[in-house]
Design a protein around this motif. Sequence first.
Motif, mmCIF file in Angstrom:
data_model
loop_
_atom_site.group_PDB
_atom_site.id
_atom_site.type_symbol
_atom_site.label_atom_id
_atom_site.label_comp_id
_atom_site.label_asym_id
_atom_site.label_seq_id
_atom_site.Cartn_x
_atom_site.Cartn_y
_atom_site.Cartn_z
ATOM 1 N N LEU A 12 0.777 -1.268 0.080
ATOM 2 C CA LEU A 12 0.018 -0.027 0.014
ATOM 3 C C LEU A 12 0.871 1.211 0.117
ATOM 4 O O LEU A 12 0.720 2.063 0.790
ATOM 5 C CB LEU A 12 -0.937 -0.187 1.305
ATOM 6 N N GLU A 13 1.864 1.056 -0.907
ATOM 7 C CA GLU A 13 3.023 2.375 -0.955
ATOM 8 C C GLU A 13 2.415 3.619 -1.365
ATOM 9 O O GLU A 13 2.711 4.808 -1.105
ATOM 10 C CB GLU A 13 3.984 1.969 -1.758
ATOM 11 N N ALA A 14 1.277 3.588 -2.283
ATOM 12 C CA ALA A 14 0.695 4.677 -2.951
ATOM 13 C C ALA A 14 -0.643 5.069 -1.773
ATOM 14 O O ALA A 14 -1.386 4.192 -1.475
ATOM 15 C CB ALA A 14 -0.021 4.383 -4.410
ATOM 16 N N GLY A 15 -1.073 6.323 -1.810
ATOM 17 C CA GLY A 15 -2.078 6.671 -1.000
ATOM 18 C C GLY A 15 -1.696 7.116 0.412
ATOM 19 O O GLY A 15 -0.602 7.336 0.935
ATOM 20 N N TYR A 16 -2.807 7.170 1.368
ATOM 21 C CA TYR A 16 -2.638 7.648 2.636
ATOM 22 C C TYR A 16 -3.069 6.491 3.634
ATOM 23 O O TYR A 16 -4.048 6.497 4.142
ATOM 24 C CB TYR A 16 -3.574 8.819 3.007
ATOM 25 N N PHE A 17 -1.922 5.506 3.736
ATOM 26 C CA PHE A 17 -2.076 4.575 4.578
ATOM 27 C C PHE A 17 -0.954 4.634 5.658
ATOM 28 O O PHE A 17 0.144 4.707 5.280
ATOM 29 C CB PHE A 17 -1.916 3.372 3.843
#
Length: 131
Positions: A12-17
């Motif tokens: 989940l490297e992309a996004g706001y996690f």
Amino acid sequence: MLVGGEGHPKGLEAGYFAKPTVFVNVSNDMTIAREEIFGPVLSVITYDTDEDAIRIANDSKYGLHGAVLGTDLTRARRAASQVRAGRVVINGMTDDPQAPWGGFKFSGVGREYGAYGISAFLETRAILEAA
């Protein structure tokens, strides 16, 4: 910090996690225990007695949701009845659309859902007449 921390969860490297993170050796006077954290963060605060656990749970300016976990249901129910929160679940997250939703203290005033939620949309009045 026991596990987790900075950076994204694997895959989940992309996004706001944020990585699920667990902090141990937390005391109730620490900022991490006093402020609301909207993310996958767990602060572990130990206690000695049921009364101590209830005192710690209620020593907050917030009171939206609480949980009591245990194998002795009588004991869990007794503790849950003393936690000052709008909703308190015992042994897991349950939901019922008939149950009101709302908090205590800085977590809000008023209720949504169930009969309590509907009453916010009603205009109750009284007509009084002298005989």
